[in-house]
Scaffold this motif. Structure first.
Motif, PDB file in Angstrom:
ATOM      1  N   GLN A   2       0.829  -1.186   0.000  1.00 56.20           N
ATOM      2  CA  GLN A   2       0.000   0.000   0.000  1.00 56.20           C
ATOM      3  C   GLN A   2       0.867   1.240   0.000  1.00 56.20           C
ATOM      4  O   GLN A   2       1.937   1.247   0.589  1.00 56.20           O
ATOM      5  CB  GLN A   2      -0.841   0.023   1.282  1.00 56.20           C
ATOM      6  N   GLY A 147       7.452   2.796   9.382  1.00 58.23           N
ATOM      7  CA  GLY A 147       7.243   2.659   7.944  1.00 58.23           C
ATOM      8  C   GLY A 147       7.758   3.843   7.137  1.00 58.23           C
ATOM      9  O   GLY A 147       7.915   3.732   5.925  1.00 58.23           O
ATOM     10  N   ILE A 293      12.527  -2.362   0.175  1.00 62.04           N
ATOM     11  CA  ILE A 293      12.674  -3.666   0.826  1.00 62.04           C
ATOM     12  C   ILE A 293      13.218  -4.763  -0.074  1.00 62.04           C
ATOM     13  O   ILE A 293      13.645  -5.794   0.405  1.00 62.04           O
ATOM     14  CB  ILE A 293      11.345  -4.137   1.464  1.00 62.04           C
TER      15      ILE A 293
ATOM     16  N   CYS B 100       4.107  -0.299   9.508  1.00 61.40           N
ATOM     17  CA  CYS B 100       4.773  -1.461   8.904  1.00 61.40           C
ATOM     18  C   CYS B 100       5.805  -1.007   7.883  1.00 61.40           C
ATOM     19  O   CYS B 100       5.448  -0.413   6.873  1.00 61.40           O
ATOM     20  CB  CYS B 100       3.749  -2.369   8.230  1.00 61.40           C
ATOM     21  N   TYR B 102       7.410  -2.772   5.893  1.00 61.11           N
ATOM     22  CA  TYR B 102       7.300  -3.592   4.683  1.00 61.11           C
ATOM     23  C   TYR B 102       6.015  -3.309   3.915  1.00 61.11           C
ATOM     24  O   TYR B 102       5.818  -3.828   2.831  1.00 61.11           O
ATOM     25  CB  TYR B 102       7.382  -5.073   5.060  1.00 61.11           C
ATOM     26  N   LYS B 103       5.131  -2.527   4.501  1.00 61.27           N
ATOM     27  CA  LYS B 103       3.852  -2.151   3.882  1.00 61.27           C
ATOM     28  C   LYS B 103       3.065  -3.385   3.434  1.00 61.27           C
ATOM     29  O   LYS B 103       2.634  -3.503   2.290  1.00 61.27           O
ATOM     30  CB  LYS B 103       4.081  -1.196   2.700  1.00 61.27           C
ATOM     31  N   MET B 104       2.881  -4.333   4.362  1.00 64.18           N
ATOM     32  CA  MET B 104       2.251  -5.606   4.038  1.00 64.18           C
ATOM     33  C   MET B 104       0.826  -5.714   4.565  1.00 64.18           C
ATOM     34  O   MET B 104       0.268  -6.792   4.630  1.00 64.18           O
ATOM     35  CB  MET B 104       3.086  -6.761   4.615  1.00 64.18           C
ATOM     36  N   ARG B 105       0.242  -4.576   4.985  1.00 63.67           N
ATOM     37  CA  ARG B 105      -1.121  -4.638   5.508  1.00 63.67           C
ATOM     38  C   ARG B 105      -2.064  -3.931   4.550  1.00 63.67           C
ATOM     39  O   ARG B 105      -1.664  -2.996   3.868  1.00 63.67           O
ATOM     40  CB  ARG B 105      -1.173  -3.960   6.876  1.00 63.67           C
ATOM     41  N   ILE B 106      -3.309  -4.392   4.512  1.00 63.09           N
ATOM     42  CA  ILE B 106      -4.306  -3.733   3.666  1.00 63.09           C
ATOM     43  C   ILE B 106      -5.540  -3.403   4.496  1.00 63.09           C
ATOM     44  O   ILE B 106      -5.770  -3.993   5.547  1.00 63.09           O
ATOM     45  CB  ILE B 106      -4.717  -4.596   2.452  1.00 63.09           C
TER      46      ILE B 106
END
Lengths: 294, 180
Positions: A2, A147, A293, B100, B102-106
């Motif tokens: 996202q 983040g 990443i 996060c 890693y930006k792994m959440r939605i």
């Protein structure tokens, strides 16, 4: 994967919470330190403080999803004291009623105001503590976000506090000019406040942006976006020139000419400070880039 | 109690997105929602150029920033070391999505809560394996107990020296990658 999860609602909240708490600090400073001629500004600051923070908090609630549709879920929001949102929930729950009662006291609104006037010093002391807490925590809120490395600096809450005080003073001065047109002359006394706090804000902003160039790759990318990248026209135009330099120069003249400045320029400088305060928050949020990443 | 993790051999990934479809199927997700991604990166230069595919999903960090910032405590780590979201207490503030690295959440707009890879914990507790692992035609993912030195995943990590993505971020992920 996202992009930024936060948008204009959160930016508006960050701005309004800052301006509202800053207006409270400006009102208390006037009421305690200045003689009778500044009562209009104290009244104006107290009047605008609570409503600004309330509107900001509404933006925050609108940005919630399940917590908006099922508001009872919000009672869970104090569960984790390691989360800045839990602290924000506590701070706002205390500051908003104090700010509203303070407005009632200074403006003698209903019996609440008359009652509160007896305890005005206590309200001012506790309220000021929570006003500083509100302005500062909004900076910590985003400074602890892993983040976005660009935000991970202790300068962030300092910048937010400096910006809160200058935008709060601007909001109070605009309202003072509205509720009492004759006060415009005495507002020149507060131009010195703008000169001081805009300087502090500019200094902290410079430290924050330029020191980010060496902090980490991601922070440098974000800072680069502001200095010479995609967002640079907004950064230099809205934040630096319109939000800091022009109101700074106007405030210097306002202070030197003492009351001779046209009304439009006095209020104009304040509006520019507000535009700058909103823009700096929007740009900080939009320039945030996550770590590379892969 | 096991401590589950996955090793990913990205040299085997052909970028077919079967894992994504299997995940969507397992978790009843919409076609535009997913808990895993495949990103690609250009490697080398002509004539020895190739494209590296890197399957991504929640790293189930031991030091999870999402869990630290969650105001309601909806994000928690299960006894198996799996980072999960309690759908009953999440308010949808999206602070975890910002936190996060890693930006792994939605965000699931239908239910108004934040969602993420659950390592198919229901399947795993019944003795199964996560859907993305079983479905992969080239067997890119190896699932197992990181605390058991004899598990396939531990042996693979020991043998290949697989590393998490960006270990310098300090979150101690439980997804390991063999990149070359």
């Amino acid at each position: 994967m996202q992009d930024s999860a936060w948008g204009w609602l959160i930016i508006t909240y960050l701005f309004l919470a800052g301006a509202g708490s800053g207006a409270f600090i400006a009102a208390v400073a006037c009421d305690l330190l200045a003689p009778d001629w500044s009562k209009t500004l104290a009244r104006a600051g107290s009047l605008v403080s609570g409503p600004l923070v309330v509107i900001g908090t509404l933006c925050l609630v609108l940005d919630l999803e399940a917590g908006f549709w099922q508001p009872w879920r919000q009672i869970y929001m104090v569960n984790n004291l390691r989360s800045m949102i839990s602290w924000g929930f506590i701070i706002l729950s205390i500051f908003i009623p104090i700010a509203l009662v303070y407005a009632a006291a200074l403006n003698e609104i209903t019996f609440v105001g008359k009652l509160a006037q007896k305890y005005i010093t206590i309200i001012e002391i506790i309220g000021s503590i929570f006003a500083v807490a509100t302005a500062t925590y909004t900076g910590v809120l985003i400074a602890v976000v892993n983040g976005v490395p660009f935000w991970n600096t202790p300068l962030m809450p300092v910048l937010f506090l400096a910006s809160a005080i200058s935008t709060g003073l601007a909001a109070a001065m605009i309202v003072a000019a509205i509720i009492d047109v004759n006060t415009i002359k005495t507002l020149s006394n507060f131009a010195l406040g703008h000169v001081i706090f805009l300087s502090v804000e500019a200094l902290v902003l410079m430290l924050f942006v330029f020191m980010s160039l060496t902090r980490s790759t991601e922070a440098a990318a974000s800072a680069g976006m502001l200095i010479s990248g995609m967002l640079s026209p907004y950064f230099w135009g809205l934040v630096v020139i319109l939000g800091l330099v022009v109101p700074f120069i106007l405030s210097v003249f306002e202070f030197l000419e003492y009351g001779q400045m046209p009304k439009s320029l006095v209020v104009g400088a304040d509006i520019l400070v507000l535009i700058g305060g909103m823009s700096i928050r929007a740009l900080i949020v939009f320039s945030g880039t996550p770590p590379q990443i892969i | 109690m096991p401590r589950y993790g996955i090793a990913i051999d990205s040299t085997k990934c052909v970028g077919c997105h079967s894992c994504r479809v299997a995940c969507q199927n397992q978790n009843s997700l919409e076609s535009n929602e997913t808990f895993n991604w495949i990103k690609h990166r250009d490697r080398g230069r002509y004539p020895s150029y190739y494209k590296e595919f890197i399957p991504l999903q929640c790293n189930h960090c031991e030091n999870a920033p999402c869990q630290r910032v969650c105001p309601t405590g909806a994000t928690y780590t299960s006894k198996e070391g799996v980072v999960l979201v309690n759908p009953k207490t999440c308010v949808g503030c999206k602070y975890c999505m910002e936190a996060c690295p890693y930006k792994m959440r939605i965000i699931d707009h239908r239910r108004g809560i934040v969602e993420k890879c659950r390592l198919c914990i229901e399947l795993v507790r019944d003795g199964g394996t996560p859907a993305c692992v079983t479905t992969c035609p080239t067997q890119v993912r190896i699932f197992g107990d990181l605390d058991d030195p004899k598990s396939a995943v531990s042996i693979f990590i020991a043998k290949t020296g697989a590393q998490p993505l960006r270990p310098d971020l300090g979150t101690i992920p439980k997804i390991f990658y063999k990149r070359s």
